[in-house]
Design an enzyme around this catalytic site. Structure first.
Site, PDB file in Angstrom:
ATOM      1  N   LYS A 199      27.042  30.958   7.098  1.00 16.77           N
ATOM      2  CA  LYS A 199      26.557  32.206   6.499  1.00 16.77           C
ATOM      3  C   LYS A 199      26.110  32.024   5.054  1.00 16.77           C
ATOM      4  O   LYS A 199      25.130  32.652   4.631  1.00 16.77           O
ATOM      5  CB  LYS A 199      27.614  33.297   6.586  1.00 16.77           C
ATOM      6  CG  LYS A 199      28.850  33.071   5.723  1.00 16.77           C
ATOM      7  CD  LYS A 199      29.814  34.229   5.818  1.00 16.77           C
ATOM      8  CE  LYS A 199      31.046  33.986   4.976  1.00 16.77           C
ATOM      9  NZ  LYS A 199      30.752  33.853   3.536  1.00 16.77           N
ATOM     10  N   THR A 200      26.814  31.184   4.276  1.00 16.18           N
ATOM     11  CA  THR A 200      26.421  30.981   2.881  1.00 16.18           C
ATOM     12  C   THR A 200      25.050  30.333   2.807  1.00 16.18           C
ATOM     13  O   THR A 200      24.223  30.695   1.966  1.00 16.18           O
ATOM     14  CB  THR A 200      27.460  30.109   2.146  1.00 16.18           C
ATOM     15  OG1 THR A 200      28.745  30.725   2.250  1.00 16.18           O
ATOM     16  CG2 THR A 200      27.104  29.941   0.684  1.00 16.18           C
ATOM     17  N   GLU A 209      30.420  38.774   2.825  1.00 16.88           N
ATOM     18  CA  GLU A 209      31.758  39.249   3.247  1.00 16.88           C
ATOM     19  C   GLU A 209      31.803  40.774   3.317  1.00 16.88           C
ATOM     20  O   GLU A 209      32.742  41.420   2.829  1.00 16.88           O
ATOM     21  CB  GLU A 209      32.847  38.731   2.286  1.00 16.88           C
ATOM     22  CG  GLU A 209      32.885  37.224   2.118  1.00 16.88           C
ATOM     23  CD  GLU A 209      33.497  36.503   3.303  1.00 16.88           C
ATOM     24  OE1 GLU A 209      33.763  37.160   4.327  1.00 16.88           O
ATOM     25  OE2 GLU A 209      33.699  35.283   3.209  1.00 16.88           O
ATOM     26  N   GLN A 268      37.023  38.908  11.138  1.00 17.12           N
ATOM     27  CA  GLN A 268      37.769  38.293  10.041  1.00 17.12           C
ATOM     28  C   GLN A 268      38.140  39.313   8.969  1.00 17.12           C
ATOM     29  O   GLN A 268      38.419  38.942   7.830  1.00 17.12           O
ATOM     30  CB  GLN A 268      36.957  37.156   9.413  1.00 17.12           C
ATOM     31  CG  GLN A 268      36.729  35.980  10.341  1.00 17.12           C
ATOM     32  CD  GLN A 268      36.138  34.787   9.628  1.00 17.12           C
ATOM     33  OE1 GLN A 268      36.809  34.078   8.884  1.00 17.12           O
ATOM     34  NE2 GLN A 268      34.857  34.552   9.859  1.00 17.12           N
TER      35      GLN A 268
END
Length: 707
Positions: free
Chosen positions: A34-35, A219, A249
Site C-alpha cells: 500500500k505504501t 491507514e 486491521q
C-alpha cells in the site's frame, strides 16, 4: 517515462495508481504494497501534469510513515518536496494553525503541550479551583477532555447527567480558558481548533479546497470521528479523495478509531469505486490461508481474500503446552534452533495479547541468556506499577530506603504534598536521619503512611512470599487505584503477574525470602535487554506489532480470556476486534508461524486452568502442524494421572480446587466453570457457561475420559 513507473506493479496496483480524477477506496490487505501504491500515485499525478506538488494533501498516522513517503517521492522525482503538505493529522493541523493563527485566535508563537505538560496544567488548574484530586483524579480529567475533543465537542456541547459530570464539564471549560490565556494548545486541540477554523471560515475553506485537488489518506481504518470530519472540510466538488485502508486491521477502537468511517466513505465519496489489493508480497500461502479463514468469521467487513504467488510454504506449528513455563521453554528452544539455522534474532518476534504475559517469557530468555528487546514498551520489572509495588516491598525490608519512600509516600495519593515532603526532608537532613525516621516522629498524613507500612509489615510477617506481595498490592491501595482507573486493567494484570513471579521464584530459588526476590527483580531489570544495534529477539504486544514483519513469529497465550481477552465479551463487537487483532498477528509472519497455548497458567500465585482459544478452532486443519510435547515436560496431575487420595483443598479467592485432587473445580475468566471427578473412563464432567455463545467450549472437556 510512465512505463518505468508502472513496470513492477500488479494489475490492481496499477489501476489504483492510474485512477482518473475521482474518489476511491483502496482496500489494501496486509503486505499488499500500500505504501508503494500511495507514493507511486502521487508521483503519477505530478509526472502526468494533473497536479502540482503543492496541490496534493497526503495524511499519515505516524511521522515515520510521512518521512518514508517523502523519501520515496524525492527518490522518484527531481523536485524539492519540502513544501509539500505531507504529514500526520496533528502535524498538518499545526501547520494550518501556524499559517492562520490570527483567524484561529492564537498567538503566533503558541506552544504545544505534550501529554505530561497537559497533565501538569490540569493539576495546576484543579488546585486553583480547590478541587479534590482524589475524587476527580487528574488523569481521568485529562482523558475526559481528550475524548470529548476527539469527538468534536467543546465543554458547552457535553451533556452532564449528574453533579459529578457537571463538575467535569466545568473543569473542561476552565481548562480551555486557561490554555487560551496562556497561549498553549494540547494535541487534541490542534485538530479541533483547525477543524473549527475551516468550518466557520468559508473563504479560507474554499481556498484550501481550490488548492488541494487530490487528498490521499493512509491507514484510513484508524481515523476517528473528528479526523474524518476534518478531512471532509478539505473535500470540495472538485476534490478527489484517495483513501487507503484495511478494515480487517482496525484494532484501535480503544483509541477512538471508528471502523464505520470506511463504509461511510464508500457511500459519501467512493460511491462503490473500490479497488482491492489482495496479492500479498510478505507471507507464504499457508499463513495467508489461516488469516483469510479466521477473518471470514467476522460479519462486519468489506471483504477481501489475500493470496500469494510465493507458494504454500511451511505449515503453521501449534504447540499445546502443559504450563506457561513449558510454553516459554518451548519458545526459547525454537528461537535458539532458528538462530543456529542462520535466522537473526532480530528477524523473529514473540507476540502476546497483554503486556503482563511478557514476564514468564522474559524470565525464560534471561535464564537462557538469549538477548531480547521489548519493542514499544518496557521490560516487566521496569514498568511503573511494578516499580511502585517493589518500592513498597523495599520499605518492608529496609525502611531507611529514601528512594523507595519518596516513590510511594503519596502514591496512591494521600494528600501528602510537595511542601510537606520538603519540610520532612529538611527535618531529616537536620537530624541526620532517614525520611522514614523523620516520618515516624512526624504527625498528620506522613505519620499515617509510616503506620500503614508498619501494619503491612506485621500482617505479612508469617506469610509465604507470593502472599506477602499480594497483600502489599491490596493494602497499599495500588490494586484499588488501578481498578478505579478506566485504563488501569493492564497495569492491574502486571501487578497480578508480579505475584506469579514471586510464586515461581519461591519454587525455584534456594533462598525464597523477600530480600532474595527483590535482588532477583533488580538483576532481571538491570541486565540482558540487548543494546541498540545488537541482534536481539523482538518481544511486543500484538498492537505494537502492527506495520511490522518478521521471518518467524510466535503468537503465545492463545487461551480463552487471554486471546480473545475476557473484556471483549463485555464490549460491542469486542470479539470481532479481537479477531482482527489475531489477523494482524498472523500476517506479521513471512515464512514461519508458531501458535502456542498452555493448559495452565499462574494467576495470583495459584494455578489457573484454561481452554484453548476459539481462534485455534477457526483455523483450517490442513495448514496446521501440531507439535509433540517434549519428554522433558512434566505432565500435570489430573490429566491421565491418578489423583491423590485426599480431600480436595480450596485454593481461596473463589478459584475452586486444584485439578488432580479427588474433586476438581476450575473457574475461568471467560465465565466458564468446569467441574469433574474421577479419571479415565469413570471421569464425570459438568460444564457451566455464561451464554450460548460459549457452549462449544464444552467439547474441549467432553473428551476428558480419553485422557
Amino acid at each position: 517515462m510512465f512505463a518505468d513507473l508502472l513496470e513492477n506493479l500488479n494489475p490492481e496496483q496499477r489501476a489504483a495508481v492510474t485512477l482518473p480524477h475521482e474518489s476511491a477506496l483502496i482496500l489494501a490487505g496486509a503486505g499488499s504494497g500500500k505504501t508503494r501504491v500511495l507514493t507511486t500515485r502521487m508521483v503519477w499525478l505530478i509526472q502526468s501534469g494533473q497536479v502540482s506538488p503543492h496541490g496534493i494533501l497526503a495524511v499519515t498516522f505516524t511521522n515515520k510513515a510521512a518521512k518514508e513517503m517523502m523519501t520515496r517521492i524525492a527518490a522518484m522525482l527531481p523536485i524539492n518536496t519540502r513544501g509539500m503538505w505531507v504529514g500526520t493529522f496533528h502535524g498538518l493541523a499545526n501547520r494550518l494553525l501556524r499559517t492562520h493563527y490570527r483567524e484561529a485566535g492564537l498567538p503566533q508563537s503558541f506552544q504545544i503541550l505534550d501529554s505530561q505538560d497537559q497533565l501538569s496544567a490540569i493539576k495546576r488548574l484543579m488546585k486553583s479551583m480547590n478541587i479534590d484530586t482524589e475524587k476527580y483524579e487528574p488523569k481521568k480529567v485529562q482523558r475526559f477532555i481528550g475524548a470529548n475533543k476527539e469527538a468534536g465537542l467543546r465543554a458547552r456541547d457535553v451533556e452532564a447527567f449528574d453533579a459529578y459530570s457537571t463538575r467535569l464539564v466545568e473543569i473542561f471549560e476552565a481548562y480551555d480558558a486557561q490554555c487560551q490565556r496562556e497561549g498553549v494548545a494540547d494535541f487534541t486541540e490542534l485538530l479541533l481548533r483547525s477543524y473549527e477554523l475551516l468550518y466557520r471560515n468559508e473563504p479560507l475553506r474554499e481556498h484550501y479546497r481550490d488548492r488541494f485537488k487530490h487528498i490521499l489518506v493512509d491507514e484510513f481504518q484508524d481515523t476517528n470521528t473528528l479526523q474524518y470530519r476534518w478531512l471532509k472540510l478539505f473535500a470540495g466538488p472538485g476534490t478527489a479523495l484517495f483513501a487507503v485502508g484495511d478494515d480487517d486491521q482496525s484494532i484501535y477502537a480503544f483509541r477512538g478509531a471508528n471502523t464505520a468511517n470506511m463504509a461511510e466513505f464508500e457511500r459519501e465519496f467512493a460511491h462503490g469505486n473500490v479497488i482491492k489489493l489482495e496479492q500479498n508480497y510478505r507471507s507464504h500461502g499457508h499463513i495467508l490461508t489461516a488469516a483469510n479463514t479466521l477473518i471470514a468469521q467476522n460479519a462486519h467487513r468489506l471483504g477481501k481474500n489475500l493470496w500469494t504467488a510465493e507458494g504454500e510454504g511451511e505449515p503453521i506449528r501449534v504447540y499445546d503446552a502443559y504450563s506457561d513455563q513449558d510454553e516459554a521453554s518451548f519458545v526459547v528452544d525454537e528461537v535458539r534452533a532458528l538462530n543456529r539455522e542462520g535466522i537473526n534474532l532480530s528477524d523473529m518476534a514473540l507476540l502476546y495479547r497483554s503486556n503482563a504475559q511478557s514476564r514468564v517469557l522474559e524470565h525464560a530468555l534471561f535464564s537462557a541468556s538469549v538477548p531480547y528487546r521489548v519493542y514499544g514498551g518496557l521490560r516487566f520489572f521496569e514498568r511503573l506499577e511494578i516499580k511502585h509495588a517493589l518500592a513498597y516491598l523495599r520499605l518492608l525490608t529496609n525502611p531507611e530506603d529514601d528512594g523507595a519512600f519518596i516513590r510511594v509516600v503519596n502514591f496512591p495519593a494521600r494528600g501528602i504534598g510537595a511542601r510537606t515532603l520538603e519540610l520532612l526532608s529538611a527535618s531529616a537532613a537536620q537530624s541526620g536521619a532517614s525520611l522514614w525516621q523523620a516520618a515516624c516522629t512526624a504527625s498528620g498524613k506522613v505519620a499515617g503512611f509510616a503506620k500503614l507500612i508498619e501494619e503491612i509489615k506485621q500482617a505479612t510477617r508469617e506469610l509465604p512470599l507470593a502472599e506477602v506481595i499480594d497483600h502489599v498490592i491490596e493494602a497499599s491501595g495500588l490494586a484499588d487505584y488501578y481498578r478505579a482507573d478506566k485504563d488501569g486493567s493492564e497495569r492491574l494484570e502486571n501487578l497480578n503477574e508480579l505475584v506469579n513471579a514471586a510464586a515461581l521464584f519461591a519454587q525455584e530459588a534456594e533462598e525464597n525470602t523477600l530480600d532474595a526476590f527483590l535482588a532477583h527483580a533488580a538483576l532481571e531489570a538491570g541486565e540482558h535487554q540487548a543494546g541498540v544495534g545488537l541482534d536481539a529477539l523482538q518481544l511486543m504486544t500484538v498492537h505494537a506489532a502492527k506495520g511490522l514483519e518478521f521471518h518467524a513469529v510466535f503468537i503465545t497465550g492463545l487461551e480463552e480470556s487471554l486471546f480473545p481477552h475476557e473484556q471483549s465479551a463485555n464490549e460491542e463487537n469486542g470479539l470481532e476486534e479481537e479477531r482482527r487483532l489475531m489477523y494482524v498477528a498472523i500476517t506479521r509472519a513471512r515464512r514461519r508461524l508458531y501458535l502456542s497455548h498452555a493448559q495452565s497458567r499462574m494467576l495470583h500465585g495459584q494455578v489457573r486452568y484454561g481452554l484453548p482459544s476459539r481462534f485455534l478452532d477457526e483455523l483450517p486443519e490442513q495448514v496446521l502442524s501440531p507439535l509433540n510435547r517434549r519428554n522433558t515436560s512434566p505432565q500435570p496431575q489430573g490429566f491421565g494421572a491418578a489423583p491423590p487420595a485426599r480431600p480436595a483443598q480450596p485454593l481461596g479467592n473463589d478459584t475452586g480446587y486444584r485439578i488432580g485432587q479427588s474433586v476438581a473445580h476450575a473457574k475461568f475468566g471467560s465465565g466458564i466453570i468446569i467441574d469433574f471427578e474421577g479419571r479415565g473412563a469413570d471421569a464425570r464432567v459438568q460444564v457451566k457457561f455464561r451464554d450460548a455463545g460459549t457452549k462449544w467450549l464444552a467439547l474441549a472437556y467432553a473428551n476428558l475420559s480419553a485422557a
